[in-house]
Design an enzyme around this catalytic site. Sequence first.
Site, PDB file in Angstrom:
ATOM      1  N   GLU A 265      -4.843   0.198   1.502  1.00 44.60           N
ATOM      2  CA  GLU A 265      -4.758  -1.513   2.222  1.00 44.60           C
ATOM      3  C   GLU A 265      -6.981  -1.380   0.975  1.00 44.60           C
ATOM      4  O   GLU A 265      -6.904  -2.462  -0.199  1.00 44.60           O
ATOM      5  CB  GLU A 265      -5.327  -1.467   3.829  1.00 44.60           C
ATOM      6  CG  GLU A 265      -4.193  -1.579   3.500  1.00 44.60           C
ATOM      7  CD  GLU A 265      -3.389  -3.442   2.911  1.00 44.60           C
ATOM      8  OE1 GLU A 265      -3.759  -4.069   2.402  1.00 44.60           O
ATOM      9  OE2 GLU A 265      -1.973  -3.030   2.814  1.00 44.60           O
TER      10      GLU A 265
ATOM     11  N   SER B 140       0.600  -1.443  -0.148  1.00 48.19           N
ATOM     12  CA  SER B 140      -0.040  -0.181  -0.203  1.00 48.19           C
ATOM     13  C   SER B 140       1.139   1.270  -0.017  1.00 48.19           C
ATOM     14  O   SER B 140       0.277   2.160   0.211  1.00 48.19           O
ATOM     15  CB  SER B 140      -0.840  -0.305   1.276  1.00 48.19           C
ATOM     16  OG  SER B 140      -0.071   0.019   2.257  1.00 48.19           O
ATOM     17  N   HIS B 141       2.091   1.537   0.273  1.00 52.61           N
ATOM     18  CA  HIS B 141       3.552   2.315   0.659  1.00 52.61           C
ATOM     19  C   HIS B 141       4.091   2.151  -0.487  1.00 52.61           C
ATOM     20  O   HIS B 141       5.254   2.622  -0.054  1.00 52.61           O
ATOM     21  CB  HIS B 141       3.188   2.829   1.994  1.00 52.61           C
ATOM     22  CG  HIS B 141       1.717   3.160   2.191  1.00 52.61           C
ATOM     23  ND1 HIS B 141       0.829   2.480   3.229  1.00 52.61           N
ATOM     24  CD2 HIS B 141       1.751   4.800   2.542  1.00 52.61           C
ATOM     25  CE1 HIS B 141      -0.181   3.517   2.949  1.00 52.61           C
ATOM     26  NE2 HIS B 141       0.083   4.929   3.129  1.00 52.61           N
TER      27      HIS B 141
HETATM   28  P1  NDP Z   1      -0.969  -2.858   9.697  1.00 54.54           P
HETATM   29  O1  NDP Z   1      -2.246  -3.423  10.251  1.00 54.54           O
HETATM   30  O2  NDP Z   1      -0.786  -3.943   8.200  1.00 54.54           O
HETATM   31  O3  NDP Z   1      -0.220  -2.979  11.190  1.00 54.54           O
HETATM   32  C1  NDP Z   1       1.497  -2.942  10.626  1.00 54.54           C
HETATM   33  C2  NDP Z   1       2.092  -3.034  12.074  1.00 54.54           C
HETATM   34  O4  NDP Z   1       2.036  -4.036  12.387  1.00 54.54           O
HETATM   35  C3  NDP Z   1       2.998  -3.280  10.988  1.00 54.54           C
HETATM   36  O5  NDP Z   1       4.396  -2.717  12.295  1.00 54.54           O
HETATM   37  C4  NDP Z   1       3.514  -5.063  11.179  1.00 54.54           C
HETATM   38  O6  NDP Z   1       4.689  -6.024  10.862  1.00 54.54           O
HETATM   39  C5  NDP Z   1       2.820  -5.435  12.281  1.00 54.54           C
HETATM   40  N1  NDP Z   1       2.455  -6.532  12.461  1.00 54.54           N
HETATM   41  C6  NDP Z   1       1.357  -6.849  11.766  1.00 54.54           C
HETATM   42  N2  NDP Z   1       0.786  -8.104  11.581  1.00 54.54           N
HETATM   43  C7  NDP Z   1       1.264  -8.848  13.182  1.00 54.54           C
HETATM   44  C8  NDP Z   1       1.847 -10.061  14.033  1.00 54.54           C
HETATM   45  N3  NDP Z   1       0.479 -10.973  13.881  1.00 54.54           N
HETATM   46  N4  NDP Z   1       2.367 -10.377  14.745  1.00 54.54           N
HETATM   47  C9  NDP Z   1       3.255  -8.454  15.130  1.00 54.54           C
HETATM   48  N5  NDP Z   1       2.739  -7.616  14.184  1.00 54.54           N
HETATM   49  C10 NDP Z   1       2.269  -6.829  13.334  1.00 54.54           C
HETATM   50  O7  NDP Z   1      -1.085  -1.689   8.782  1.00 54.54           O
HETATM   51  P2  NDP Z   1      -1.579  -0.509   8.498  1.00 54.54           P
HETATM   52  O8  NDP Z   1      -2.294  -0.887   7.608  1.00 54.54           O
HETATM   53  O9  NDP Z   1      -2.511   0.090  10.020  1.00 54.54           O
HETATM   54  O10 NDP Z   1      -0.419   0.966   8.276  1.00 54.54           O
HETATM   55  C11 NDP Z   1       0.466  -0.025   7.239  1.00 54.54           C
HETATM   56  C12 NDP Z   1       0.857   1.561   6.113  1.00 54.54           C
HETATM   57  O11 NDP Z   1       0.408   2.638   5.952  1.00 54.54           O
HETATM   58  C13 NDP Z   1       2.121   1.773   7.529  1.00 54.54           C
HETATM   59  O12 NDP Z   1       3.353   2.121   7.419  1.00 54.54           O
HETATM   60  C14 NDP Z   1       1.241   3.276   7.922  1.00 54.54           C
HETATM   61  O13 NDP Z   1       2.827   4.253   8.214  1.00 54.54           O
HETATM   62  C15 NDP Z   1       1.427   3.770   6.551  1.00 54.54           C
HETATM   63  N6  NDP Z   1       0.422   5.041   6.769  1.00 54.54           N
HETATM   64  C16 NDP Z   1       0.897   6.188   6.252  1.00 54.54           C
HETATM   65  C17 NDP Z   1      -0.664   6.893   6.531  1.00 54.54           C
HETATM   66  C18 NDP Z   1      -0.137   8.594   6.203  1.00 54.54           C
HETATM   67  O14 NDP Z   1      -0.677   9.563   6.653  1.00 54.54           O
HETATM   68  N7  NDP Z   1       1.363   8.671   5.859  1.00 54.54           N
HETATM   69  C19 NDP Z   1      -1.082   7.085   6.840  1.00 54.54           C
HETATM   70  C20 NDP Z   1      -2.055   5.167   7.139  1.00 54.54           C
HETATM   71  C21 NDP Z   1      -1.549   4.716   7.160  1.00 54.54           C
HETATM   72  P3  NDP Z   1       4.637  -6.203   9.037  1.00 54.54           P
HETATM   73  O15 NDP Z   1       5.021  -4.934   8.825  1.00 54.54           O
HETATM   74  O16 NDP Z   1       6.868  -7.299  10.049  1.00 54.54           O
HETATM   75  O17 NDP Z   1       3.421  -6.768   9.218  1.00 54.54           O
HETATM   76  O1  PYC Z   2      -2.763   4.909   3.275  1.00 60.63           O
HETATM   77  O2  PYC Z   2      -4.229   5.624   4.841  1.00 60.63           O
HETATM   78  C1  PYC Z   2      -3.131   5.856   3.961  1.00 60.63           C
HETATM   79  C2  PYC Z   2      -2.347   6.770   3.595  1.00 60.63           C
HETATM   80  C3  PYC Z   2      -2.812   8.360   3.587  1.00 60.63           C
HETATM   81  C4  PYC Z   2      -1.776   8.705   3.850  1.00 60.63           C
HETATM   82  C5  PYC Z   2      -0.801   8.299   3.241  1.00 60.63           C
HETATM   83  N1  PYC Z   2      -1.131   6.620   3.464  1.00 60.63           N
END
Ligand code: NDP
Ligand code: PYC
Length: 337
Positions: A188, A47-48
């Site tokens: 996602e 997703s990123h």
């Molecule tokens: P997830 O719900 O997939 O959670 C991610 C975190 O949880 C990771 O550190 C992952 O490690 C860990 N994790 C997942 N499963 C397990 C497990 N079974 N046991 C232990 N740890 C676990 O991610 P999100 O969808 O919430 O976010 C994904 C990305 O999106 C992030 O990197 C975030 O920074 C980015 N994002 C950016 C935004 C922005 O505004 N710039 C906004 C929202 C999100 P692993 O990766 O090793 O699986």
């Molecule tokens: O996946 O929620 C997201 C997001 C917002 C800004 C960058 N990624």
Amino acid sequence: MSETVTLSLDEAARLAKAAFLTSGVSDAHAEALTATVMAGQADECHSHGLYRVLGCVRSVREGKVNPVAEPRVSTPAPAIVKVDADYGFSPLAFRTGLPHLVEKARGQGLAALAINHCFHFSALWPEVEALAAQGLAALALTPSHAWVAPAGGTKGVFGTNPIAFAWPRPGDFPFVFDFATSAAARGEIELHRRAGKPIPEGWAIDAEGQPTTDATAALAGAMLTFGGHKGSALSAMVELMAGPLIGDMTSLESMAFDAGVGAAPCHGELILAFDPARFLGAEKDAHVARAEALFDAILGQGARLPSQRRFAARQRTATAGVTIPRQLYADIQALLA
Ligand code: NDP
Ligand code: PYC
């Protein structure tokens, strides 16, 4: 024909950088953007990763982003460094602020980097990992657009508001987590829509406020916080600490600023760095060993550490290359035409 395309890291980086340069961003931005999306793709954070090339280029073409912005550094207090991104993308602003943050954290024990007026589209773990690589613990927060309903509500107020944390570990990958305070990142849901797949229950409600597993209906409705009221409160904290505290926009304000264009969110980011050596002095090694005992206790019962999946992917893709959907490959190539 296969539904996917596999590229070496060099091939993927050349493709991404060419797309960024074609959009008109400066070489410094193209370089920082490429490093950021390649880090995401190499760690199989789909997703990123390369998917974000599309949104970045669209954000520039819509005229929102300053493609040649030069980040400006100021130091309003001994432990605070500010970087004004001048409405450019965040990765170059972070690169610019990083050495100042490290120097201040080493000098004071803890320090903050506030990035202002940046278009933000990336995962936060590359940033906290860069600090852990310097032996520092780090915490990063940023808002986004108001897509997420507060617990008990039905309309978007919060951003997907990620929180990332890193703890340096001697001789090993750092302990890192990085997740949205929504049930999942918006990216996602977008990837599920592109793949024509339903989303899990509990991620979103539709425009009528009803639970939905339809990705398109979810994107038109509101996303839900993780852990109900707990994710909701954490999300509010991110808004406050990386919004009003640093003089920048909340997710609601970022959405209004976007005015329906659909560009990347524009706001601030707060990054905190802590130097264990300054907190602990001569006792540092003993206490760091206690942290290792904590990780052993987690791993010892068969649980995994956050980021373990990513680090394994990083090691694998270094030689195997990255595999992306053929449609994504075609969409990025089309940007070069
Ligand atoms: P997830 O719900 O997939 O959670 C991610 C975190 O949880 C990771 O550190 C992952 O490690 C860990 N994790 C997942 N499963 C397990 C497990 N079974 N046991 C232990 N740890 C676990 O991610 P999100 O969808 O919430 O976010 C994904 C990305 O999106 C992030 O990197 C975030 O920074 C980015 N994002 C950016 C935004 C922005 O505004 N710039 C906004 C929202 C999100 P692993 O990766 O090793 O699986
Ligand atoms: O996946 O929620 C997201 C997001 C917002 C800004 C960058 N990624």
